[in-house]
Scaffold this active site. Sequence first.
Site, PDB file in Angstrom:
ATOM      1  N   HIS A 285       7.553  -2.351   1.703  1.00  0.00           N
ATOM      2  CA  HIS A 285       7.511  -0.740   1.675  1.00  0.00           C
ATOM      3  C   HIS A 285       8.828   0.037   1.357  1.00  0.00           C
ATOM      4  O   HIS A 285       9.044   0.787   0.557  1.00  0.00           O
ATOM      5  CB  HIS A 285       6.850  -0.122   2.843  1.00  0.00           C
ATOM      6  CG  HIS A 285       5.600  -0.921   3.080  1.00  0.00           C
ATOM      7  ND1 HIS A 285       4.795  -1.370   2.299  1.00  0.00           N
ATOM      8  CD2 HIS A 285       5.179  -1.101   4.635  1.00  0.00           C
ATOM      9  CE1 HIS A 285       3.765  -1.924   2.896  1.00  0.00           C
ATOM     10  NE2 HIS A 285       3.970  -1.756   4.241  1.00  0.00           N
TER      11      HIS A 285
ATOM     12  N   LYS B 225       0.264   5.441  -1.878  1.00  0.00           N
ATOM     13  CA  LYS B 225       0.143   6.769  -1.358  1.00  0.00           C
ATOM     14  C   LYS B 225       0.465   7.952  -2.237  1.00  0.00           C
ATOM     15  O   LYS B 225       1.245   7.688  -2.914  1.00  0.00           O
ATOM     16  CB  LYS B 225       1.053   6.730   0.042  1.00  0.00           C
ATOM     17  CG  LYS B 225       0.537   5.745   1.164  1.00  0.00           C
ATOM     18  CD  LYS B 225       1.561   5.956   2.286  1.00  0.00           C
ATOM     19  CE  LYS B 225       1.319   4.967   3.316  1.00  0.00           C
ATOM     20  NZ  LYS B 225      -0.003   5.426   4.364  1.00  0.00           N
TER      21      LYS B 225
ATOM     22  N   HIS C 138       0.983  -1.421   0.078  1.00  0.00           N
ATOM     23  CA  HIS C 138       0.127   0.062  -0.054  1.00  0.00           C
ATOM     24  C   HIS C 138       0.783   1.166   0.070  1.00  0.00           C
ATOM     25  O   HIS C 138       0.340   2.303  -0.354  1.00  0.00           O
ATOM     26  CB  HIS C 138      -0.993  -0.101   1.145  1.00  0.00           C
ATOM     27  CG  HIS C 138      -0.441   0.181   2.465  1.00  0.00           C
ATOM     28  ND1 HIS C 138       0.058  -0.843   3.324  1.00  0.00           N
ATOM     29  CD2 HIS C 138      -0.264   1.156   3.392  1.00  0.00           C
ATOM     30  CE1 HIS C 138       0.455  -0.391   4.749  1.00  0.00           C
ATOM     31  NE2 HIS C 138       0.094   1.004   4.517  1.00  0.00           N
TER      32      HIS C 138
ATOM     33  N   LYS D 171       9.158   0.991  15.648  1.00  0.00           N
ATOM     34  CA  LYS D 171       8.042   0.823  16.409  1.00  0.00           C
ATOM     35  C   LYS D 171       8.280   1.502  17.665  1.00  0.00           C
ATOM     36  O   LYS D 171       9.347   1.532  18.159  1.00  0.00           O
ATOM     37  CB  LYS D 171       7.166  -0.494  16.751  1.00  0.00           C
ATOM     38  CG  LYS D 171       6.758  -0.894  15.365  1.00  0.00           C
ATOM     39  CD  LYS D 171       5.617  -2.086  15.797  1.00  0.00           C
ATOM     40  CE  LYS D 171       4.795  -2.534  14.542  1.00  0.00           C
ATOM     41  NZ  LYS D 171       3.616  -1.714  14.053  1.00  0.00           N
TER      42      LYS D 171
HETATM   43  N1  LIG Z   1      -3.788  -4.727   9.888  1.00  0.00           N
HETATM   44  C1  LIG Z   1      -2.958  -4.199   9.196  1.00  0.00           C
HETATM   45  O1  LIG Z   1      -2.896  -2.823   9.647  1.00  0.00           O
HETATM   46  C2  LIG Z   1      -2.384  -4.715   8.143  1.00  0.00           C
HETATM   47  C3  LIG Z   1      -1.479  -3.696   7.186  1.00  0.00           C
HETATM   48  C4  LIG Z   1      -0.959  -4.287   6.248  1.00  0.00           C
HETATM   49  C5  LIG Z   1      -1.138  -5.602   5.745  1.00  0.00           C
HETATM   50  N2  LIG Z   1      -1.723  -6.313   6.545  1.00  0.00           N
HETATM   51  C6  LIG Z   1      -1.881  -7.614   6.115  1.00  0.00           C
HETATM   52  O2  LIG Z   1      -3.442  -8.009   5.947  1.00  0.00           O
HETATM   53  C7  LIG Z   1      -3.658  -9.120   6.243  1.00  0.00           C
HETATM   54  C8  LIG Z   1      -4.671  -9.345   7.305  1.00  0.00           C
HETATM   55  O3  LIG Z   1      -4.366  -8.747   8.307  1.00  0.00           O
HETATM   56  P1  LIG Z   1      -5.123  -8.239   9.495  1.00  0.00           P
HETATM   57  O4  LIG Z   1      -4.404  -7.477  10.594  1.00  0.00           O
HETATM   58  O5  LIG Z   1      -6.568  -8.045   9.326  1.00  0.00           O
HETATM   59  O6  LIG Z   1      -5.163  -9.886  10.265  1.00  0.00           O
HETATM   60  P2  LIG Z   1      -6.297 -10.677  11.298  1.00  0.00           P
HETATM   61  O7  LIG Z   1      -7.086  -9.448  11.880  1.00  0.00           O
HETATM   62  O8  LIG Z   1      -5.362 -11.389  12.235  1.00  0.00           O
HETATM   63  O9  LIG Z   1      -6.948 -11.471  10.674  1.00  0.00           O
HETATM   64  C9  LIG Z   1      -7.973 -11.295   9.484  1.00  0.00           C
HETATM   65  C10 LIG Z   1      -9.239 -12.299   9.536  1.00  0.00           C
HETATM   66  O10 LIG Z   1      -8.771 -13.603   9.078  1.00  0.00           O
HETATM   67  C11 LIG Z   1      -9.369 -14.624   9.528  1.00  0.00           C
HETATM   68  N3  LIG Z   1      -8.486 -15.372  10.192  1.00  0.00           N
HETATM   69  C12 LIG Z   1      -7.462 -15.348  11.276  1.00  0.00           C
HETATM   70  N4  LIG Z   1      -6.933 -16.409  11.224  1.00  0.00           N
HETATM   71  C13 LIG Z   1      -7.319 -17.324  10.358  1.00  0.00           C
HETATM   72  C14 LIG Z   1      -6.881 -18.768  10.353  1.00  0.00           C
HETATM   73  N5  LIG Z   1      -6.185 -19.314  10.892  1.00  0.00           N
HETATM   74  N6  LIG Z   1      -7.624 -19.320   9.338  1.00  0.00           N
HETATM   75  C15 LIG Z   1      -8.514 -18.530   8.564  1.00  0.00           C
HETATM   76  N7  LIG Z   1      -8.945 -17.514   8.740  1.00  0.00           N
HETATM   77  C16 LIG Z   1      -8.086 -16.729   9.684  1.00  0.00           C
HETATM   78  C17 LIG Z   1     -10.283 -14.050  10.836  1.00  0.00           C
HETATM   79  O11 LIG Z   1     -11.731 -14.020  10.354  1.00  0.00           O
HETATM   80  P3  LIG Z   1     -12.822 -14.974  10.690  1.00  0.00           P
HETATM   81  O12 LIG Z   1     -12.342 -15.293  12.254  1.00  0.00           O
HETATM   82  O13 LIG Z   1     -13.851 -14.036  10.805  1.00  0.00           O
HETATM   83  O14 LIG Z   1     -12.853 -15.953   9.813  1.00  0.00           O
HETATM   84  C18 LIG Z   1      -9.545 -12.770  10.916  1.00  0.00           C
HETATM   85  O15 LIG Z   1     -10.414 -11.786  11.393  1.00  0.00           O
HETATM   86  C19 LIG Z   1      -2.315 -10.028   6.872  1.00  0.00           C
HETATM   87  O16 LIG Z   1      -1.584 -10.525   5.670  1.00  0.00           O
HETATM   88  C20 LIG Z   1      -1.499  -8.680   7.033  1.00  0.00           C
HETATM   89  O17 LIG Z   1      -0.207  -8.795   7.064  1.00  0.00           O
HETATM   90  C21 LIG Z   1      -2.495  -5.855   7.651  1.00  0.00           C
END
Ligand SMILES: NC(=O)c1ccc[n+]([C@@H]2O[C@H](COP(=O)([O-])OP(=O)(O)OC[C@H]3O[C@@H](n4cnc5c(N)ncnc54)[C@H](OP(=O)(O)O)[C@@H]3O)[C@@H](O)[C@H]2O)c1
Length: 498
Positions: A251, A193, A189, A350
């Site tokens: 990034h 930006k 992302h 961080k």
């Molecule tokens: N959060 C950020 O700020 C951010 C920034 C940049 C990139 N990312 C990337 O975006 C992706 C998602 O990040 P996130 O922070 O949203 O992750 P997260 O909150 O840990 O997980 C996202 C969703 O995935 C599902 N999930 C979790 N563990 C799972 C498993 N073992 N099997 C199947 N489904 C599972 C869950 O949904 P359900 O329980 O509803 O199924 C959970 O709500 C990652 O690859 C991360 O590296 C995140």
Amino acid sequence: METNKNNFKPTVLVIFGITGDLSTRYLLPALYHLENYGLLPKNFLVLGVSRKRLNKKEQTRLLTKSIETKVEDVNKDSFKKLCDKFDMLSFDPAHEVDYTHLREYLSKLEEKKSLCFNRLFYLAVPPSIFSSVVDKLGAGNLHKTCEHNMASVRVLIEKPFGFDLESARELISNSRKYFTDEQLYRIDHYLAKETAQNILTLRFSNPLFENVWNNKYISNIQITASESGGVEGREDFYEQTGALRDLVQSHLLQLMSLTTMDRPADQSAHSIQKQRLKILESTIPISRSDIAEQALRAQYDSGSIYGDKVGSYKKDVGRNSTIVETYVALKLNIDLANWRGVPILLRTGKRMMDRYTEIAINFKENAKQKIPGNLLTIRIVPNEGVALKLVVKKPGFSHQTEEVSMDFCYRRSFDDRNPDAYERLILDAIRGDQTLFPTSEEVIASWRVIDSVVKEWSMSDRGLLFYPAGSWGPKSAKQFAEQYCIGWRPYDPAVCKI
Ligand SMILES: NC(=O)c1ccc[n+]([C@@H]2O[C@H](COP(=O)([O-])OP(=O)(O)OC[C@H]3O[C@@H](n4cnc5c(N)ncnc54)[C@H](OP(=O)(O)O)[C@@H]3O)[C@@H](O)[C@H]2O)c1
């Protein structure tokens, strides 16, 4: 903001991980804004898939909470329109049968509308399951569209793409079993930006800069992504990732390639990606024997941020033995005639004293005349803009000189809000534009640069330093930078502060 009375194909965006942090903090608000600007296709559906079973009321609550947290004045009409385009499906990514249900859901949607939809699968789930989801999508025949194959299927994959060089290669070869590279959209992302996109315009539409953008005039480049926040509920993710994989591999190396790449032959995705790749492939990988000299890692200890006491990383993740780095500084070199001899310093951390991301281009000084080098700052966040330090004569009768800043600030020059990176990325994926998405080759090349560091640091805590939360990193970061240049350019909060 320009609105586009678009004629995009009917599209269904399937978001895996709709209840997660990324979806609720970024993706849903981004979709709201796109709806508000009238930029979504006429026939459009967001299908959130989750292991949780949410009824319609709970789904609306999810949307309301996510959008109200991020958007100040929610337009009720746009919000309602988005709700009407939203549905959820109970789905476990580990269960093959659920992919059959998903296929049936999509077929029914197409039958009902008598339309063939472009299918976009957004993997907003933990990286540990990317490979298995891509595999199961293919095995479940979801790599194809409706019967006549009239539309496109695209898979959007979050970062980090792979865990190291080897696993990135595996993930790429695995995804190629069912999908072509044209179908894969790897999210970084930072590339989307507004200020990052402006780097190429600034460089190539202003001959003033283009002509001095090389090792004859530039002494060093510093790219900093400093965060004041800690791991904030993402402990497990961070324990598996660390700062090097999380921020540097994707990034910071992408920002480096935008800053140093040659002018592309044209504005096409292929030409821009080709030049970014050339930089990544020409960056000299840090060898094992050079790690001590070219790489520094540290972890935050307790301290205070903006006056509030905060605990250590160990405490935040509840693991006393963790050796995961929350701070990284690297020195890289690009082995190209126009960049040889210019140290590129990357750093991220961080729980730092303040939050900002910027690129500092330090021009060479005139040592003979004792004239300092000019500094060009490209501020990505916050207070987006570009500032140039100039030496001027102080008003009055003497010949004293002083450094002053000349700047361009988005908020001063443009009324429109800058679209969030995810708005841009979702829109580009809908219209099939891959410019802002790194290719497989770019991913491989960037892992190659840091692979020996990734390996070495995961094996032992040798050289791991500590820094108090709320500082600018470990003490020796200062000497680290001073080996290569006059030192880190300090953060200037006055840049574009309006
Ligand atoms: N959060 C950020 O700020 C951010 C920034 C940049 C990139 N990312 C990337 O975006 C992706 C998602 O990040 P996130 O922070 O949203 O992750 P997260 O909150 O840990 O997980 C996202 C969703 O995935 C599902 N999930 C979790 N563990 C799972 C498993 N073992 N099997 C199947 N489904 C599972 C869950 O949904 P359900 O329980 O509803 O199924 C959970 O709500 C990652 O690859 C991360 O590296 C995140």
